[in-house]
Design a protein around this motif. Structure first.
Motif, PDB file in Angstrom:
ATOM      1  N   TYR A 161       0.847  -1.194   0.000  1.00 23.14           N
ATOM      2  CA  TYR A 161       0.000   0.000   0.000  1.00 23.14           C
ATOM      3  C   TYR A 161       0.885   1.248   0.000  1.00 23.14           C
ATOM      4  O   TYR A 161       0.635   2.209  -0.727  1.00 23.14           O
ATOM      5  CB  TYR A 161      -0.932  -0.010   1.227  1.00 23.14           C
ATOM      6  N   HIS A 162       1.935   1.219   0.808  1.00 24.15           N
ATOM      7  CA  HIS A 162       2.849   2.362   0.879  1.00 24.15           C
ATOM      8  C   HIS A 162       3.538   2.603  -0.467  1.00 24.15           C
ATOM      9  O   HIS A 162       3.734   3.757  -0.860  1.00 24.15           O
ATOM     10  CB  HIS A 162       3.885   2.168   1.983  1.00 24.15           C
ATOM     11  N   GLU A 207       0.947   4.441  -2.421  1.00 25.78           N
ATOM     12  CA  GLU A 207       0.799   5.788  -1.880  1.00 25.78           C
ATOM     13  C   GLU A 207       1.963   6.674  -2.332  1.00 25.78           C
ATOM     14  O   GLU A 207       1.776   7.820  -2.734  1.00 25.78           O
ATOM     15  CB  GLU A 207       0.764   5.664  -0.358  1.00 25.78           C
TER      16      GLU A 207
END
Length: 188
Positions: free
Chosen positions: A165-166, A169
């Motif tokens: 997810y990072h 992002e």
């Protein structure tokens, strides 16, 4: 007046026809459900970044907004380096080895050294680097399942899902920077 209405209608039609397709996230075939959703989102982000830069000239690729900014080519290299780092971090539970650090550290850290060293290559050079990293990401994610995705990265306070997810992002944040700099570069 009819021309304005026709153009406005055409704009609305194009907007709605493209946004419907862009707003669908589905599990990619060949992956477990949660991993497949993240792969779908990684694909979408990469496609949007690529479409923003793929036709840049050398001058636009190397444009510096100011003396503290990064070049677009360097930021694409940075996205590839960050993704590569998370590959070794999540799949092999380690940091870069010496050889990997030599290839990726300047792009990972950017700054003054990045401004000096990461220039003079066509945009396709940087996109090809990112493509190669992404192929490895796909290959590696296909070997894992959602149980692994939920598991903690060894020695870390994050799980593998959050780590990837990072990565997304991070790419989304830089996409905004890249688009701003590309707009300024083409208006220069």
């Amino acid at each position: 007046m009819k021309t304005i209405k026709l153009n406005f209608s055409l704009v609305l039609l194009l907007f709605f026809s493209t946004t419907v397709a862009q707003n669908t996230i589905e599990t990619k075939k060949g992956y477990t459900p949660n991993i497949g959703i993240v792969v779908s989102m990684l694909d979408d982000l990469k496609a949007r970044v690529t479409s923003s830069v793929q036709y840049l000239s050398q001058e636009e690729t190397d444009f510096l907004l100011d003396d503290k900014a990064n070049r677009i080519g360097a930021m694409i290299y940075h996205l590839a380096a960050t993704e590569k780092y998370y590959q070794v971090y999540t799949f092999e539970n380690r940091s870069f080895n010496k050889e990997e650090a030599e290839k990726w550290s300047v792009a990972l850290n950017l700054g003054d050294v990045g401004r000096e060293q990461l220039r003079g290559k066509p945009i396709q050079y940087y996109l090809d680097l990112w493509d190669e990293v992404r192929k490895d990401t796909y290959r590696l994610l296909k070997t894992k399942d959602d149980t692994w995705f939920k598991s903690m990265v060894k020695g870390s306070s994050m799980n593998n899902h959050w780590a990837w997810y990072h990565v997304m992002e991070h790419q989304a944040n830089h996409m905004g920077q890249i688009r701003l700099i590309a707009k300024r570069a083409t208006n220069n």
